[in-house]
Design a protein around this motif. Sequence first.
Motif, PDB file in Angstrom:
ATOM      1  N   ARG A 216       0.779  -1.272   0.153  1.00 35.70           N
ATOM      2  CA  ARG A 216       0.162   0.028   0.022  1.00 35.70           C
ATOM      3  C   ARG A 216       0.985   1.273  -0.161  1.00 35.70           C
ATOM      4  NH1 ARG A 216      -3.819  -2.446   4.485  1.00 35.70           N
ATOM      5  NH2 ARG A 216      -4.815  -3.966   3.375  1.00 35.70           N
ATOM      6  N   GLU A 217       2.031   1.310   0.987  1.00 34.71           N
ATOM      7  CA  GLU A 217       2.803   2.289   0.929  1.00 34.71           C
ATOM      8  C   GLU A 217       3.521   2.506  -0.484  1.00 34.71           C
ATOM      9  OE1 GLU A 217       5.037   2.722   4.244  1.00 34.71           O
ATOM     10  OE2 GLU A 217       3.163   3.191   5.480  1.00 34.71           O
ATOM     11  N   PHE A 218       4.062   1.517  -0.953  1.00 40.68           N
ATOM     12  CA  PHE A 218       4.799   1.410  -2.322  1.00 40.68           C
ATOM     13  C   PHE A 218       3.815   2.000  -3.400  1.00 40.68           C
ATOM     14  CE2 PHE A 218       5.465  -0.835  -6.560  1.00 40.68           C
ATOM     15  CZ  PHE A 218       7.115  -0.551  -6.348  1.00 40.68           C
TER      16      PHE A 218
ATOM     17  N   TRP B  92      -1.464   4.360   4.261  1.00 37.53           N
ATOM     18  CA  TRP B  92      -0.317   5.104   3.818  1.00 37.53           C
ATOM     19  C   TRP B  92       0.088   6.155   4.736  1.00 37.53           C
ATOM     20  CZ3 TRP B  92       0.074  10.246   2.055  1.00 37.53           C
ATOM     21  CH2 TRP B  92       1.123  10.607   1.550  1.00 37.53           C
ATOM     22  N   ARG B  93       1.363   6.100   4.960  1.00 35.23           N
ATOM     23  CA  ARG B  93       2.050   6.908   5.931  1.00 35.23           C
ATOM     24  C   ARG B  93       3.292   7.680   5.213  1.00 35.23           C
ATOM     25  NH1 ARG B  93      -2.323   6.008   7.552  1.00 35.23           N
ATOM     26  NH2 ARG B  93      -2.831   5.520   9.753  1.00 35.23           N
ATOM     27  N   ILE B  94       3.613   8.794   5.471  1.00 29.63           N
ATOM     28  CA  ILE B  94       5.120   9.232   5.304  1.00 29.63           C
ATOM     29  C   ILE B  94       5.989   9.138   6.435  1.00 29.63           C
ATOM     30  CG2 ILE B  94       4.020  11.208   3.774  1.00 29.63           C
ATOM     31  CD1 ILE B  94       4.312  13.208   5.718  1.00 29.63           C
TER      32      ILE B  94
ATOM     33  N   ARG C 170       8.390   8.415  -3.641  1.00 27.91           N
ATOM     34  CA  ARG C 170       8.846   7.341  -2.748  1.00 27.91           C
ATOM     35  C   ARG C 170       9.658   7.436  -1.843  1.00 27.91           C
ATOM     36  NH1 ARG C 170       7.497   3.016  -7.259  1.00 27.91           N
ATOM     37  NH2 ARG C 170       5.242   2.370  -6.994  1.00 27.91           N
ATOM     38  N   GLU C 171      10.843   8.061  -2.684  1.00 27.25           N
ATOM     39  CA  GLU C 171      12.125   8.319  -1.714  1.00 27.25           C
ATOM     40  C   GLU C 171      11.818   9.623  -0.542  1.00 27.25           C
ATOM     41  OE1 GLU C 171      15.581   8.963  -3.720  1.00 27.25           O
ATOM     42  OE2 GLU C 171      15.824   6.771  -4.611  1.00 27.25           O
ATOM     43  N   LEU C 172      11.009  10.500  -1.105  1.00 27.40           N
ATOM     44  CA  LEU C 172      10.716  11.683  -0.267  1.00 27.40           C
ATOM     45  C   LEU C 172       9.637  11.377   0.592  1.00 27.40           C
ATOM     46  CD1 LEU C 172      10.752  14.358  -3.164  1.00 27.40           C
ATOM     47  CD2 LEU C 172      12.363  14.150  -1.226  1.00 27.40           C
TER      48      LEU C 172
ATOM     49  N   ASN D 116       8.686   5.700   1.295  1.00 32.60           N
ATOM     50  CA  ASN D 116       7.770   4.517   1.284  1.00 32.60           C
ATOM     51  C   ASN D 116       8.481   3.513   0.360  1.00 32.60           C
ATOM     52  OD1 ASN D 116       4.835   6.430   0.461  1.00 32.60           O
ATOM     53  ND2 ASN D 116       5.584   5.901   2.447  1.00 32.60           N
ATOM     54  N   LEU D 117       9.735   3.373   0.240  1.00 34.66           N
ATOM     55  CA  LEU D 117      10.411   2.190  -0.260  1.00 34.66           C
ATOM     56  C   LEU D 117      10.655   1.136   0.660  1.00 34.66           C
ATOM     57  CD1 LEU D 117      13.554   4.200  -2.197  1.00 34.66           C
ATOM     58  CD2 LEU D 117      11.515   2.908  -3.103  1.00 34.66           C
TER      59      LEU D 117
END
Length: 285
Positions: free
Chosen positions: A78-80, A151-153, A236-238, A241-242
């Motif tokens: 989900r995060e990906f 989803w989360r940051i 994704r990097e920012l 979420n990787l």
Amino acid sequence: MTAVDRAAPRGAAAGRGRVGRSVHDSLVVAQRNLIRMIRIPEVVVFGLVQPIMFVVLFSYVFGGSIAVGGSTEPSLYREFLMAGIFAQTVTFATAGAGAGIADDMHKGLIDRFRSLPMARGAVLTGRTLADLVQTALTLVVLAIVAAIVGWRIHEGVPKALAGFALLLLLGYAFSWIGALIGLSVRTPEAATSGGLIWLFPLTFISNAFVPADNMPTVLRVIAEWNPFSATVQAARELFGNLPPGYPVPAAWPMQHPMWASLIWSALIILVFRWLAVRKYRSATR
């Protein structure tokens, strides 16, 4: 139309430089399109339905079936996934931009704009700026829905905002492609179809929904150099979420996704803005 009519008060243009007049006219046209958007809210509502459906379907239907970083944990996928959904949403706005411009041409509004003492590129710039505002509102709603499904940051708010800025820049760049399509076809329906047909392979031959390293060699190379993939990877990097153990491809855009995203978006804006303004001038003579 009244907002555009007010764009050319007596003698106002004479007191501005060329750049200042172009900026002013663009903002007036953007205001006209935003007012139109407010008066037809179903356009915004329907524009939210598809990305929300993608979030729910991909999260819960494919969430436990696709491995990322060697794991099929649904929360990891989900995060990906979310950066890909965000990027798909901003690029699919291309069809709306093209359809709107095609509709204005079909109704004769472009001819009316041309009769006014306004900068030639202002009509298209104002339209793309209004579409950018609508896309930003869509991203806000979509981020809320994403947070609801898990989803989360993980890299802090400033980096997350930078990720959304890259996504919006990509969407703005693609809106110029939509503008060129809208000026090149005869009906809004054709502009909608023409604005979507090439986006599906662009978004699916990418790292948006599955890792590119699972693709055949030719498709993997295309995906790694796809401007869409660069923005997804940067977001994704920012966002942080990787997944742990996720292999970053050796291709330069994947190793330096933020720079690649900025370069791709800038090139698309420069090339397609020039082509769209040129087409606008010839199409309305």
